[in-house]
Design a protein around this motif. Structure first.
Motif, PDB file in Angstrom:
ATOM      1  N   THR A  90       0.841  -1.194   0.000  1.00 58.31           N
ATOM      2  CA  THR A  90       0.000   0.000   0.000  1.00 58.31           C
ATOM      3  C   THR A  90       0.879   1.248   0.000  1.00 58.31           C
ATOM      4  OG1 THR A  90      -0.103  -0.005   2.424  1.00 58.31           O
ATOM      5  CG2 THR A  90      -1.889  -1.137   1.239  1.00 58.31           C
ATOM      6  N   ARG A  91       0.296   2.346  -0.462  1.00 58.07           N
ATOM      7  CA  ARG A  91       0.961   3.646  -0.487  1.00 58.07           C
ATOM      8  C   ARG A  91       2.305   3.608  -1.206  1.00 58.07           C
ATOM      9  NH1 ARG A  91       1.924   6.683   4.069  1.00 58.07           N
ATOM     10  NH2 ARG A  91       2.051   5.021   5.570  1.00 58.07           N
ATOM     11  N   CYS A  92       2.378   2.830  -2.268  1.00 56.98           N
ATOM     12  CA  CYS A  92       3.594   2.723  -3.077  1.00 56.98           C
ATOM     13  C   CYS A  92       3.653   3.880  -4.069  1.00 56.98           C
ATOM     14  CB  CYS A  92       3.595   1.390  -3.822  1.00 56.98           C
ATOM     15  SG  CYS A  92       5.054   1.131  -4.841  1.00 56.98           S
ATOM     16  N   ALA A  93       4.797   4.520  -4.157  1.00 54.55           N
ATOM     17  CA  ALA A  93       4.943   5.676  -5.046  1.00 54.55           C
ATOM     18  C   ALA A  93       4.693   5.323  -6.501  1.00 54.55           C
ATOM     19  CB  ALA A  93       6.333   6.287  -4.890  1.00 54.55           C
ATOM     20  N   VAL A  94       5.178   4.147  -6.956  1.00 53.54           N
ATOM     21  CA  VAL A  94       4.993   3.810  -8.368  1.00 53.54           C
ATOM     22  C   VAL A  94       3.597   3.278  -8.665  1.00 53.54           C
ATOM     23  CG1 VAL A  94       7.447   3.442  -8.815  1.00 53.54           C
ATOM     24  CG2 VAL A  94       6.010   1.501  -8.198  1.00 53.54           C
ATOM     25  N   ALA A  95       2.839   2.963  -7.636  1.00 48.29           N
ATOM     26  CA  ALA A  95       1.469   2.490  -7.844  1.00 48.29           C
ATOM     27  C   ALA A  95       0.440   3.584  -7.594  1.00 48.29           C
ATOM     28  CB  ALA A  95       1.176   1.307  -6.931  1.00 48.29           C
ATOM     29  N   SER A  96       0.850   4.649  -6.945  1.00 47.53           N
ATOM     30  CA  SER A  96      -0.128   5.680  -6.583  1.00 47.53           C
ATOM     31  C   SER A  96       0.121   7.029  -7.254  1.00 47.53           C
ATOM     32  CB  SER A  96      -0.161   5.848  -5.060  1.00 47.53           C
ATOM     33  OG  SER A  96       1.109   6.216  -4.566  1.00 47.53           O
ATOM     34  N   ASN A  97       1.095   7.089  -8.133  1.00 46.90           N
ATOM     35  CA  ASN A  97       1.381   8.323  -8.865  1.00 46.90           C
ATOM     36  C   ASN A  97       1.377   8.045 -10.360  1.00 46.90           C
ATOM     37  OD1 ASN A  97       2.182  10.545  -6.923  1.00 46.90           O
ATOM     38  ND2 ASN A  97       3.501   8.883  -6.207  1.00 46.90           N
ATOM     39  N   PRO A  98       0.776   8.912 -11.124  1.00 47.83           N
ATOM     40  CA  PRO A  98       0.868   8.763 -12.576  1.00 47.83           C
ATOM     41  C   PRO A  98       2.321   8.925 -13.030  1.00 47.83           C
ATOM     42  CG  PRO A  98      -0.787  10.412 -11.980  1.00 47.83           C
ATOM     43  CD  PRO A  98      -0.045  10.054 -10.732  1.00 47.83           C
ATOM     44  N   GLU A  99       2.650   8.326 -14.152  1.00 48.91           N
ATOM     45  CA  GLU A  99       4.017   8.419 -14.663  1.00 48.91           C
ATOM     46  C   GLU A  99       4.447   9.870 -14.844  1.00 48.91           C
ATOM     47  OE1 GLU A  99       6.915   6.889 -18.259  1.00 48.91           O
ATOM     48  OE2 GLU A  99       4.842   6.200 -18.205  1.00 48.91           O
ATOM     49  N   ALA A 100       3.540  10.716 -15.315  1.00 46.78           N
ATOM     50  CA  ALA A 100       3.891  12.126 -15.556  1.00 46.78           C
ATOM     51  C   ALA A 100       4.357  12.803 -14.270  1.00 46.78           C
ATOM     52  CB  ALA A 100       2.699  12.872 -16.155  1.00 46.78           C
ATOM     53  N   VAL A 101       3.726  12.489 -13.153  1.00 45.13           N
ATOM     54  CA  VAL A 101       4.101  13.099 -11.871  1.00 45.13           C
ATOM     55  C   VAL A 101       5.489  12.631 -11.444  1.00 45.13           C
ATOM     56  CG1 VAL A 101       3.534  13.188  -9.411  1.00 45.13           C
ATOM     57  CG2 VAL A 101       1.723  13.452 -11.121  1.00 45.13           C
ATOM     58  N   LEU A 102       5.730  11.320 -11.511  1.00 47.80           N
ATOM     59  CA  LEU A 102       7.046  10.810 -11.122  1.00 47.80           C
ATOM     60  C   LEU A 102       8.139  11.312 -12.061  1.00 47.80           C
ATOM     61  CD1 LEU A 102       6.319   7.131 -10.062  1.00 47.80           C
ATOM     62  CD2 LEU A 102       6.771   9.096  -8.607  1.00 47.80           C
ATOM     63  N   ARG A 103       7.823  11.346 -13.334  1.00 49.12           N
ATOM     64  CA  ARG A 103       8.810  11.813 -14.309  1.00 49.12           C
ATOM     65  C   ARG A 103       9.146  13.285 -14.050  1.00 49.12           C
ATOM     66  NH1 ARG A 103      11.175   8.656 -17.322  1.00 49.12           N
ATOM     67  NH2 ARG A 103       9.398   7.352 -17.816  1.00 49.12           N
ATOM     68  N   GLU A 104       8.138  14.096 -13.747  1.00 47.35           N
ATOM     69  CA  GLU A 104       8.366  15.513 -13.446  1.00 47.35           C
ATOM     70  C   GLU A 104       9.274  15.667 -12.227  1.00 47.35           C
ATOM     71  OE1 GLU A 104       5.548  18.996 -11.726  1.00 47.35           O
ATOM     72  OE2 GLU A 104       4.849  18.068 -13.591  1.00 47.35           O
ATOM     73  N   LYS A 105       9.033  14.850 -11.193  1.00 48.83           N
ATOM     74  CA  LYS A 105       9.870  14.899  -9.991  1.00 48.83           C
ATOM     75  C   LYS A 105      11.303  14.477 -10.302  1.00 48.83           C
ATOM     76  CE  LYS A 105       6.161  14.110  -6.652  1.00 48.83           C
ATOM     77  NZ  LYS A 105       5.627  13.192  -5.620  1.00 48.83           N
ATOM     78  N   LEU A 106      11.465  13.434 -11.112  1.00 48.83           N
ATOM     79  CA  LEU A 106      12.805  12.989 -11.488  1.00 48.83           C
ATOM     80  C   LEU A 106      13.519  14.035 -12.327  1.00 48.83           C
ATOM     81  CD1 LEU A 106      12.310   9.200 -12.326  1.00 48.83           C
ATOM     82  CD2 LEU A 106      13.804  10.165 -10.576  1.00 48.83           C
ATOM     83  N   ASP A 107      12.805  14.610 -13.286  1.00 57.37           N
ATOM     84  CA  ASP A 107      13.407  15.655 -14.123  1.00 57.37           C
ATOM     85  C   ASP A 107      13.892  16.821 -13.257  1.00 57.37           C
ATOM     86  OD1 ASP A 107      12.774  14.101 -16.321  1.00 57.37           O
ATOM     87  OD2 ASP A 107      11.249  15.468 -17.108  1.00 57.37           O
ATOM     88  N   ALA A 108      13.072  17.221 -12.289  1.00 60.75           N
ATOM     89  CA  ALA A 108      13.435  18.331 -11.408  1.00 60.75           C
ATOM     90  C   ALA A 108      14.638  17.964 -10.536  1.00 60.75           C
ATOM     91  CB  ALA A 108      12.245  18.728 -10.541  1.00 60.75           C
ATOM     92  N   SER A 109      14.658  16.749 -10.012  1.00 61.87           N
ATOM     93  CA  SER A 109      15.741  16.335  -9.135  1.00 61.87           C
ATOM     94  C   SER A 109      17.057  16.169  -9.879  1.00 61.87           C
ATOM     95  CB  SER A 109      15.376  15.022  -8.442  1.00 61.87           C
ATOM     96  OG  SER A 109      16.436  14.586  -7.626  1.00 61.87           O
TER      97      SER A 109
END
Length: 164
Positions: A90-109
């Motif tokens: 439960t509450r897994c980042a890759v299961a609870s966030n759309p790819e666009a959101v995770l990709r945006e966070k990775l791009d920013a980081s």
């Protein structure tokens, strides 16, 4: 002080009382666990197992990717595994966030375009879990004698619930 000195000191303290050497590397309880890399999960403890009892395979999302599947074949044929637990949580980042959101966070980081990086995003955890169980049970080198179960681990209660 070096960047790893605290961890090396902790390891030295651990090794001072370490009495678990000499294992042969097989899974004494015959279990393999595929789960997420999330630090809230303690695979052995959640199943009442000890050091040497199970093979633990971890990756983002606890998915059965190609490398994990290869490792399961090795575990079944060479390391005494006869039960496989696939347990995302439960509450897994890759299961609870759309790819666009995770990709945006990775791009920013990273300060870079990470569109080339494969992300193990799932649009439905239960559906992905069922697919992963089928992927294991249908592999030509994993016989039907091997028991495979799909579970969701609840990071807030510590409980596993069988889904497949």
């Amino acid at each position: 002080m070096g960047e790893f000195d605290d961890l090396l000191k902790a390891n030295h303290d651990y090794a001072a009382t370490f009495d678990q050497g000499g294992f042969d590397g097989i899974a004494r309880a015959g279990v393999a666990v595929v789960t997420c890399m999330d630090s809230r999960i303690q695979p052995l403890e959640m199943l009442g197992l000890d050091l040497g009892d199970a093979k633990i395979l971890r990756n983002p999302g606890g998915r059965v990717d190609d490398l994990t599947l290869d490792a399961l074949v090795i575990a079944v044929h060479l390391l005494n595994v006869n039960r496989i637990i696939i347990a995302p949580h439960t509450r897994c980042a890759v299961a609870s966030n759309p790819e666009a959101v995770l990709r945006e966070k990775l791009d920013a980081s990273t300060g870079q375009d990470t569109s080339w990086l494969r992300l193990p995003i799932t649009s439905g955890q239960e559906t992905s879990l069922a697919s992963d169980v089928v992927r294991v049970t249908s592999h030509p080198l994993i016989s039907s004698d091997i028991k495979v179960g799909g579970f969701i681990y609840d990071v807030d209660t510590g409980l596993l619930s069988q889904q497949v």
